[in-house]
Scaffold this active site. Sequence first.
Site, PDB file in Angstrom:
ATOM      1  N   ASP A 172       0.772  -1.240   0.000  1.00  0.00           N
ATOM      2  CA  ASP A 172       0.000   0.000   0.000  1.00  0.00           C
ATOM      3  C   ASP A 172       0.806   1.294   0.000  1.00  0.00           C
ATOM      4  O   ASP A 172       0.568   2.181  -0.805  1.00  0.00           O
ATOM      5  CB  ASP A 172      -0.936   0.018   1.207  1.00  0.00           C
ATOM      6  CG  ASP A 172      -1.941  -1.120   1.184  1.00  0.00           C
ATOM      7  OD1 ASP A 172      -1.824  -1.997   0.298  1.00  0.00           O
ATOM      8  OD2 ASP A 172      -2.832  -1.143   2.034  1.00  0.00           O
ATOM      9  N   GLU A 404       1.223  -8.793  11.755  1.00  0.00           N
ATOM     10  CA  GLU A 404       1.012  -8.441  10.351  1.00  0.00           C
ATOM     11  C   GLU A 404       2.352  -8.285   9.631  1.00  0.00           C
ATOM     12  O   GLU A 404       2.515  -8.722   8.496  1.00  0.00           O
ATOM     13  CB  GLU A 404       0.202  -7.137  10.296  1.00  0.00           C
ATOM     14  CG  GLU A 404      -0.262  -6.725   8.928  1.00  0.00           C
ATOM     15  CD  GLU A 404      -1.104  -5.455   8.965  1.00  0.00           C
ATOM     16  OE1 GLU A 404      -1.546  -5.037   7.889  1.00  0.00           O
ATOM     17  OE2 GLU A 404      -1.312  -4.872  10.065  1.00  0.00           O
TER      18      GLU A 404
END
Length: 436
Positions: A172, A404
């Site tokens: 991202d 994550e």
Amino acid sequence: MSKDNLQEKAKHILDANFNEDKGFTIPCEGLYPFQWNWDSGFIAIGFAHYDSNKAKREVEALLRAQWENGFIPHIVFHNDSDTYFPGPDFHLSKLHPLASKSHRTTGMTQPPVLGFVLKEIYDIVDDKEDMLNFIKQNIDKVFFNHQHFYNHRDPNQEGLVFIYHNWESGTDNSPIWDDIWETMDPPNYKFERRDTTHVDAAQRPTNREYDYYLHLIEIAKAHNYDDAKIAELSPFLVQDPLFNAMLIKSNEALIELYEMIGDSEDKISTLKAWQEKAITRFNEKLYNEKLGAYVHYDLRNEKQIEHLSSSSFAPLFSNIPTKEHADVMVKTLIKKFGGEDRYLCASFDPESDRFNPKKYWRGPIWINLNWMLYNGLNNYEFTDIANRVKEDSITLVEKYGFFEYFDSRKSVTEHAGYGGNNFSWSAALLLDLLKD
């Protein structure tokens, strides 16, 4: 933690994050409350190791939201939640005339992993006949998705598809995009972030970065998510090596699966034609001799974006490089990313002044990219370095938990797991790495 304990913990995380009613898995509690496209693919691989029914339901839940033109969105808003921005009321997927009528979604996609995911889960499960029947029921939907890419995201008909938003890349806020942000001057949008209430803001994109992200969506919305208008007007138009490598890997898997099913000669010949064109052009256009790996191509400004990231090595997973290029790439990997003071493999070049070891895709290690790298290195018989990637991944989860993303610096020994905790694809892919 023992291997057995790690496996049990991973299964517990996946089961806890699975929505029994809707048949999909959230990436993690709070931070990501919906279904994400490529997350679900990786999650299905994890489920295949111990619950093939959940693996199938995961894939089905994603495909139920497929648009009438073959497009598969990056988020499916199966449920209501106020813990994530931007939500369905911002994205307004219904602006596109062929958007899903049954599901609210985004109007962008993510790296197309479903093709190779179907092959992976077939290879993992014991009941091959049952899984092949499932694949027969769903494979044409994945083929339709690939057809959409080549028909609508390849304006030059060269076998390489574009992404129009950084979120479509899966990486991202990568420093790769900084060069494009410099060409833009979006308004300062008024919005309320939700991610920073769950995770330290220092680990997340800035509000100004979100202005760029939202502006790209506003451009797409203004033209009802029409790919041709986006190709004409979006300041962000990129041929991404990770995204295209996933498409090529999924093409390869679809060919194998259609050959197993039989009676699909037309689709197989179409896939083979896509592959030949895509791999040839990928090597011509995205390989960078100077850097010794693959890079992104800025289609809007017709130039390579000359930075190394973990995406630079994804083509190994898809059998794209020649043996000569693969040899050079591994040397680049070791030299730039593989110092003895680091775990492999940081998501961005640790020698760059843009590298940030704690900030999302600007430097930390991600288990999904490591899983691809491990398998890609094995494709080319770089067994020792492949095993290092695998062991580093297991060590990070063992030490810090199923986060994550992780710090690549071995000198950081406390709190080196960042982002969401009990993260689904970290659990799913660790199960796969531990299978041997």
